[in-house]
Design a protein around this motif. Structure first.
Motif, PDB file in Angstrom:
ATOM      1  N   ILE A  55      47.060  43.418  38.729  1.00 34.83           N
ATOM      2  CA  ILE A  55      46.907  43.097  37.309  1.00 34.83           C
ATOM      3  C   ILE A  55      47.928  42.030  36.909  1.00 34.83           C
ATOM      4  O   ILE A  55      47.603  41.081  36.195  1.00 34.83           O
ATOM      5  CB  ILE A  55      47.043  44.370  36.449  1.00 34.83           C
ATOM      6  CG1 ILE A  55      45.838  45.282  36.695  1.00 34.83           C
ATOM      7  CG2 ILE A  55      47.169  44.017  34.968  1.00 34.83           C
ATOM      8  CD1 ILE A  55      45.987  46.672  36.117  1.00 34.83           C
ATOM      9  N   PHE A  56      49.154  42.168  37.389  1.00 42.35           N
ATOM     10  CA  PHE A  56      50.193  41.184  37.093  1.00 42.35           C
ATOM     11  C   PHE A  56      49.843  39.813  37.676  1.00 42.35           C
ATOM     12  O   PHE A  56      49.975  38.789  37.011  1.00 42.35           O
ATOM     13  CB  PHE A  56      51.543  41.664  37.636  1.00 42.35           C
ATOM     14  CG  PHE A  56      52.649  40.681  37.439  1.00 42.35           C
ATOM     15  CD1 PHE A  56      53.232  40.509  36.197  1.00 42.35           C
ATOM     16  CD2 PHE A  56      53.106  39.916  38.504  1.00 42.35           C
ATOM     17  CE1 PHE A  56      54.252  39.600  36.007  1.00 42.35           C
ATOM     18  CE2 PHE A  56      54.125  39.001  38.329  1.00 42.35           C
ATOM     19  CZ  PHE A  56      54.702  38.842  37.076  1.00 42.35           C
ATOM     20  N   ASN A  58      46.926  38.648  38.404  1.00 44.68           N
ATOM     21  CA  ASN A  58      45.682  38.100  37.855  1.00 44.68           C
ATOM     22  C   ASN A  58      45.865  37.400  36.520  1.00 44.68           C
ATOM     23  O   ASN A  58      44.890  36.932  35.937  1.00 44.68           O
ATOM     24  CB  ASN A  58      44.622  39.186  37.729  1.00 44.68           C
ATOM     25  CG  ASN A  58      43.902  39.402  39.025  1.00 44.68           C
ATOM     26  OD1 ASN A  58      43.743  38.480  39.810  1.00 44.68           O
ATOM     27  ND2 ASN A  58      43.472  40.622  39.259  1.00 44.68           N
ATOM     28  N   ARG A  59      47.094  37.296  36.053  1.00 49.42           N
ATOM     29  CA  ARG A  59      47.322  36.505  34.845  1.00 49.42           C
ATOM     30  C   ARG A  59      47.030  35.034  35.121  1.00 49.42           C
ATOM     31  O   ARG A  59      46.584  34.318  34.249  1.00 49.42           O
ATOM     32  CB  ARG A  59      48.755  36.674  34.354  1.00 49.42           C
ATOM     33  CG  ARG A  59      49.039  38.089  33.878  1.00 49.42           C
ATOM     34  CD  ARG A  59      50.423  38.247  33.361  1.00 49.42           C
ATOM     35  NE  ARG A  59      51.374  37.692  34.319  1.00 49.42           N
ATOM     36  CZ  ARG A  59      52.635  37.444  34.055  1.00 49.42           C
ATOM     37  NH1 ARG A  59      53.119  37.688  32.869  1.00 49.42           N
ATOM     38  NH2 ARG A  59      53.435  36.956  34.981  1.00 49.42           N
ATOM     39  N   LYS A  60      47.318  34.592  36.355  1.00 47.42           N
ATOM     40  CA  LYS A  60      46.997  33.234  36.801  1.00 47.42           C
ATOM     41  C   LYS A  60      46.230  33.358  38.118  1.00 47.42           C
ATOM     42  O   LYS A  60      46.792  33.204  39.194  1.00 47.42           O
ATOM     43  CB  LYS A  60      48.275  32.419  37.021  1.00 47.42           C
ATOM     44  CG  LYS A  60      49.069  32.213  35.763  1.00 47.42           C
ATOM     45  CD  LYS A  60      50.316  31.439  36.044  1.00 47.42           C
ATOM     46  CE  LYS A  60      51.147  31.322  34.786  1.00 47.42           C
ATOM     47  NZ  LYS A  60      52.428  30.683  35.031  1.00 47.42           N
ATOM     48  N   GLN A 119      39.386  37.364  41.889  1.00 49.11           N
ATOM     49  CA  GLN A 119      39.780  35.970  41.682  1.00 49.11           C
ATOM     50  C   GLN A 119      38.551  35.106  41.470  1.00 49.11           C
ATOM     51  O   GLN A 119      37.644  35.119  42.282  1.00 49.11           O
ATOM     52  CB  GLN A 119      40.584  35.465  42.882  1.00 49.11           C
ATOM     53  CG  GLN A 119      41.750  36.341  43.267  1.00 49.11           C
ATOM     54  CD  GLN A 119      42.754  36.563  42.153  1.00 49.11           C
ATOM     55  OE1 GLN A 119      42.918  35.717  41.287  1.00 49.11           O
ATOM     56  NE2 GLN A 119      43.404  37.694  42.176  1.00 49.11           N
TER      57      GLN A 119
END
Length: 121
Positions: A55-56, A58-60, A119
């Motif tokens: 989750i962290f 997947n911010r970018k 992604q």
């Protein structure tokens, strides 16, 4: 509907990772009789440790990014090392190549399925 799709993709990542990792575990350690127990243990471990990191990260989002694999490997090595210390293996687990190989394979599996399901870029 978009939130539901996001939860499904996280769940698919975990489920496919668990099945793949349990197969790798049974092949590495010849534990065919405990496939269900290993799968349950890995499901809980992936939910507790890997999903928050996913989750962290997947911010970018970046597909098949090497830093994501390195991050998953480091966390996997720490978790496997702590579990080895808490079980009967003790410090001798750090001498064996199996700890490092297994940690890398767990990270590689999760990284692969993360890139497939989460992604977009």
């Amino acid at each position: 509907m978009r939130v539901f799709g996001g939860i499904i993709s996280y769940l698919c990542t975990v489920v496919f990772s668990v099945v793949s990792a349990a197969i790798v575990y049974t092949l590495m350690f010849f534990g065919f009789s405990s496939f269900r127990a290993i799968s349950l243990f890995m499901f809980v471990a992936y939910l507790i440790f890997a999903t928050p990191i996913q989750i962290f990260l997947n911010r970018k989002p970046k597909k098949y990014h090497g830093w994501y694999l390195l991050t998953y490997f480091i966390v996997s090595l720490v978790v496997c090392g702590i579990l080895a210390l808490l079980t009967n293996y003790g410090l001798t687990a750090f001498v064996s190549y199996k700890l490092y190989l297994f940690s890398f394979l767990l990270a590689l599996i999760y990284w692969f399925w993360d890139s497939v399901f989460r992604q977009k870029k």
